[in-house]
Design an enzyme around this catalytic site. Structure first.
Site, mmCIF file in Angstrom:
data_model
loop_
_atom_site.group_PDB
_atom_site.id
_atom_site.type_symbol
_atom_site.label_atom_id
_atom_site.label_comp_id
_atom_site.label_asym_id
_atom_site.label_seq_id
_atom_site.Cartn_x
_atom_site.Cartn_y
_atom_site.Cartn_z
ATOM 1 N N MET A 1 -47.093 8.598 -56.822
ATOM 2 C CA MET A 1 -48.350 7.824 -56.816
ATOM 3 C C MET A 1 -49.378 8.514 -55.936
ATOM 4 O O MET A 1 -49.055 8.926 -54.820
ATOM 5 C CB MET A 1 -48.092 6.427 -56.270
ATOM 6 N N ASP B 1 -40.936 8.040 -58.614
ATOM 7 C CA ASP B 1 -42.289 7.516 -58.801
ATOM 8 C C ASP B 1 -43.283 8.250 -57.919
ATOM 9 O O ASP B 1 -43.239 8.124 -56.692
ATOM 10 C CB ASP B 1 -42.308 6.023 -58.451
ATOM 11 N N HIS C 1 -34.922 8.090 -61.200
ATOM 12 C CA HIS C 1 -36.330 7.822 -61.515
ATOM 13 C C HIS C 1 -37.162 8.023 -60.250
ATOM 14 O O HIS C 1 -36.957 7.359 -59.238
ATOM 15 C CB HIS C 1 -36.486 6.392 -62.036
ATOM 16 N N ASP D 1 -39.913 0.028 -67.448
ATOM 17 C CA ASP D 1 -40.015 0.179 -65.989
ATOM 18 C C ASP D 1 -40.761 -1.002 -65.374
ATOM 19 O O ASP D 1 -41.940 -1.217 -65.668
ATOM 20 C CB ASP D 1 -40.769 1.495 -65.716
ATOM 21 N N SER E 1 -34.677 3.652 -59.626
ATOM 22 C CA SER E 1 -35.912 4.152 -59.010
ATOM 23 C C SER E 1 -35.753 4.241 -57.503
ATOM 24 O O SER E 1 -35.572 3.232 -56.820
ATOM 25 C CB SER E 1 -37.074 3.215 -59.341
ATOM 26 N N MET F 1 -47.809 8.821 -61.639
ATOM 27 C CA MET F 1 -48.912 7.849 -61.647
ATOM 28 C C MET F 1 -50.066 8.496 -60.906
ATOM 29 O O MET F 1 -50.438 8.085 -59.796
ATOM 30 C CB MET F 1 -48.454 6.539 -60.981
ATOM 31 N N HIS G 1 -41.932 10.122 -62.940
ATOM 32 C CA HIS G 1 -42.991 9.253 -63.456
ATOM 33 C C HIS G 1 -44.254 9.511 -62.642
ATOM 34 O O HIS G 1 -44.361 9.072 -61.502
ATOM 35 C CB HIS G 1 -42.505 7.800 -63.328
HETATM 36 C C1 DX5 Z 1 -43.766 0.853 -60.296
HETATM 37 C C2 DX5 Z 1 -42.764 1.951 -60.505
HETATM 38 C C3 DX5 Z 1 -41.382 1.493 -60.732
HETATM 39 C C4 DX5 Z 1 -40.782 0.695 -59.609
HETATM 40 C C5 DX5 Z 1 -39.967 -0.364 -60.263
HETATM 41 O O1 DX5 Z 1 -45.032 1.400 -60.305
HETATM 42 O O2 DX5 Z 1 -43.138 2.727 -61.639
HETATM 43 O O3 DX5 Z 1 -40.531 2.567 -61.114
HETATM 44 O O4 DX5 Z 1 -39.967 1.425 -58.735
HETATM 45 O O5 DX5 Z 1 -39.542 -1.238 -59.298
HETATM 46 P P1 DX5 Z 1 -38.801 -2.601 -59.650
HETATM 47 O O6 DX5 Z 1 -37.585 -2.249 -60.466
HETATM 48 O O7 DX5 Z 1 -38.491 -3.148 -58.313
HETATM 49 O O8 DX5 Z 1 -39.780 -3.438 -60.426
HETATM 50 ZN ZN ZN Z 2 -41.665 4.250 -62.405
#
Ligand code: DX5
Ligand code: ZN
Length: 216
Positions: free
Chosen positions: A37, A35, A33, A175, A8, A68, A66
């Site tokens: 948000m 993220d 990956h 995740d 990620s 969110m 991903h």
């Molecule tokens: C959290 C994200 C993850 C995040 C995971 O909302 O979806 O992908 O980057 O981070 P670690 O591996 O540090 O928990």
């Molecule tokens: Zn994620």
């Protein structure tokens, strides 16, 4: 099947993102990956489409995006154009999940659904056959570096049973809080793909850390 490793980039060095992307390109990782948000579905804001477009120019592996965000249908086409290969939406953010999944597939991407820690895998029983991927959150989404929620192992086992029972062809990805210890137990429970952010990018040797996860 070999474990799919999806580092990620949330925990990457954004002042030198190119170096981290090239590290992943050369490593044993399988996907990137990403993220996304929106500050509404989750309390944090990360990065958006222009950054994904730039990453896509130099990333040599599939983009595992991903989302969110609330109402993700509004952005399916935009993420396809930005280079997403896998597009994952949250179950909790979709009123018409079946329609959203078809929309993602019609845009030529693989379709995933993510579940928050409190959401039972049983809600996927009537849609699992349509899903290329299920992303189980093992932390509450929004931040990297949180500790792993133990209840996730049970959810992986239940999901695996559902997938096998329905003869579906769905990847189980997990995740949040993934390291060598939690990763090993997740694979034993039936996970296919591991996301890791802080464990990879916070390591002294990220390439070796990816390799260690890959060869668990
Ligand atoms: C959290 C994200 C993850 C995040 C995971 O909302 O979806 O992908 O980057 O981070 P670690 O591996 O540090 O928990
Ligand atoms: Zn994620």
């Amino acid at each position: 099947m070999q474990t799919i490793i999806s580092p990620s980039l949330l925990s990457a060095d954004f002042t030198n993102l190119k170096a981290d992307i090239e590290m992943v390109n050369k490593s044993e990782a399988d996907w990137f990956h990403l993220d996304i948000m929106d500050g509404v579905f989750v309390p944090n804001i990360s990065y958006g489409l222009p950054v994904v477009q730039q990453i896509n120019k130099i990333a040599e592996k599939p983009l595992d995006v991903h989302l969110m965000i609330v109402d993700p249908d509004r952005y399916v086409e935009a993420f396809q154009k930005a280079g997403a290969d896998y597009l994952t939406v949250h179950y909790e953010a979709c009123t018409h999940l079946h329609r959203t999944i078809q929309n993602i597939k019609q845009h030529g991407m693989k379709a995933g659904v993510s579940l928050n820690p409190h959401t039972s895998v049983s809600v996927l029983e009537d849609i699992i056959q349509d899903l290329d991927l299920v992303l189980l959150m093992s932390v509450n989404p929004g931040f990297g570096g949180q500790s792993f929620i133990e209840n996730t192992y049970k959810k992986v086992t239940q999901l695996k049973q559902m997938i096998t029972g329905q003869n579906a062809n769905t990847i189980i990805e997990v995740d949040g809080g993934v390291n060598l210890n939690t990763g090993k137990k997740l694979l034993e429970a039936g996970a296919d793909a591991l996301v890791a952010g802080s464990f990879v990018f916070g390591a002294n040797n990220p390439t070796e850390t990816i390799s260690n996860l890959k060869n668990l």
